[in-house]
Design an enzyme around this catalytic site. Structure first.
Site, mmCIF file in Angstrom:
data_model
loop_
_atom_site.group_PDB
_atom_site.id
_atom_site.type_symbol
_atom_site.label_atom_id
_atom_site.label_comp_id
_atom_site.label_asym_id
_atom_site.label_seq_id
_atom_site.Cartn_x
_atom_site.Cartn_y
_atom_site.Cartn_z
ATOM 1 N N HIS A 153 -2.893 2.162 -2.739
ATOM 2 C CA HIS A 153 -3.998 1.304 -2.320
ATOM 3 C C HIS A 153 -4.689 0.574 -3.478
ATOM 4 C CE1 HIS A 153 -4.111 2.242 1.982
ATOM 5 N NE2 HIS A 153 -3.684 3.455 1.633
ATOM 6 N N GLU A 212 -6.725 -6.843 5.594
ATOM 7 C CA GLU A 212 -5.967 -7.856 4.861
ATOM 8 C C GLU A 212 -6.004 -9.191 5.589
ATOM 9 O OE1 GLU A 212 -2.943 -5.441 7.285
ATOM 10 O OE2 GLU A 212 -4.629 -4.980 5.989
ATOM 11 N N ASN A 228 0.824 -1.210 0.000
ATOM 12 C CA ASN A 228 0.000 0.000 0.000
ATOM 13 C C ASN A 228 0.857 1.260 0.000
ATOM 14 O OD1 ASN A 228 -2.586 -1.082 -0.111
ATOM 15 N ND2 ASN A 228 -2.747 -1.321 2.092
ATOM 16 N N ASP A 277 -5.393 -3.342 -3.407
ATOM 17 C CA ASP A 277 -6.677 -4.018 -3.620
ATOM 18 C C ASP A 277 -6.535 -5.167 -4.617
ATOM 19 O OD1 ASP A 277 -7.843 -2.269 -1.866
ATOM 20 O OD2 ASP A 277 -8.757 -1.002 -3.417
#
Length: 255
Positions: A143, A173, A138, A147
């Site tokens: 981000h 996560e 991240n 994802d």
């Protein structure tokens, strides 16, 4: 309207013929004589009475038929609307139970399903699965790429469990799987399959770079004597040991 008039006229003619036949039959039998005026009255009177009566009756029948058709159509539309409402409700109910990104059970739905599963069986294994070094992905690649990595891992986890197992995303996560009616050896096989499936992912955040992905897994046995809190606490403790001992490993029964 034309059909109504025709039907009413038919009723009137039939009534007139019946009246004439009745007069010509009954009056002579009673010793009477049927003369011109009597014949005329036996024909005209039914026409005068039967036609408006038939007209009104046919009109009412037509209205009733139309009302029944409208009611049937409304009933069919209501049934279709009810089916569509039920379909949408089922979709919304399913959507409310699923994680938006991965399509796995969300946290609430997973633990609700786990409670229901424990009512059917007191044995099984709970796996808590956490992505390793996810903050680095991240922070370094953003981000959106994080994802993508999560989605790839969730697909690998879902492929690795058995058809009747429960799988959910219970945190950012963090994932969980409940292997019902499973002994320790079989649970270790499934957990290792999950770990290896994630490890085999080729994740490319861009610019031709490939980053390794891995998960740490803490496992805990479920039996009648322990509560869900006990099971979670034990699995979290084993997950902590997996992280501390180098990540990308499964810890079960104290490691």
């Amino acid at each position: 309207m034309r059909n109504i008039v025709v039907k009413a006229a038919g009723f009137a003619v039939a009534a007139s013929i019946s009246s004439f036949a009745l007069v010509m039959t009954v009056v002579p039998l009673l010793g009477g004589v049927v003369e011109g005026n009597a014949i005329l009255m036996s024909v005209i009177t039914p026409l005068v009475v039967a036609f408006p009566a038939g007209l009104f009756t046919c009109w009412q029948q037509k209205r009733l038929h139309n009302a029944l058709c409208d009611l049937t159509l409304a009933h069919d539309r209501l049934a279709e609307a009810h089916m569509e409402l039920a379909r949408v409700h089922a979709q919304l109910s399913a959507k409310a139970r699923l994680d938006d990104m991965t399509g796995l059970l969300n946290r609430e739905a997973f633990f609700e399903s786990l409670k229901n599963a424990r009512r059917r069986t007191d044995s099984g294994v709970l796996l808590i699965i956490d992505a390793d070094n996810f903050k680095y992905i991240n922070d370094t690649h953003g981000h959106p790429q994080g994802d993508v990595a999560l989605l790839l891992m969730s697909e690998a986890i879902a492929r690795s469990v058995r058809e009747h197992d429960l799988v959910g995303r219970i945190g950012g996560e963090e994932f969980a799987a409940f292997l019902s009616a499973t002994d320790t050896d079989e649970a270790m096989i499934v957990a290792e399959r999950i770990r290896l499936s994630v490890e085999a992912i080729r994740f490319s955040p861009g610019e031709g770079q490939v980053l390794p992905l891995s998960v740490s897994i803490g496992a805990s046995r479920v039996h009648a004597q322990n509560t869900l809190s006990d099971v979670m606490r034990e699995a979290d403790r084993h997950l902590y040991l997996a992280k501390r001992n180098g990540r990308n490993r499964v810890v079960f029964e104290g490691g």
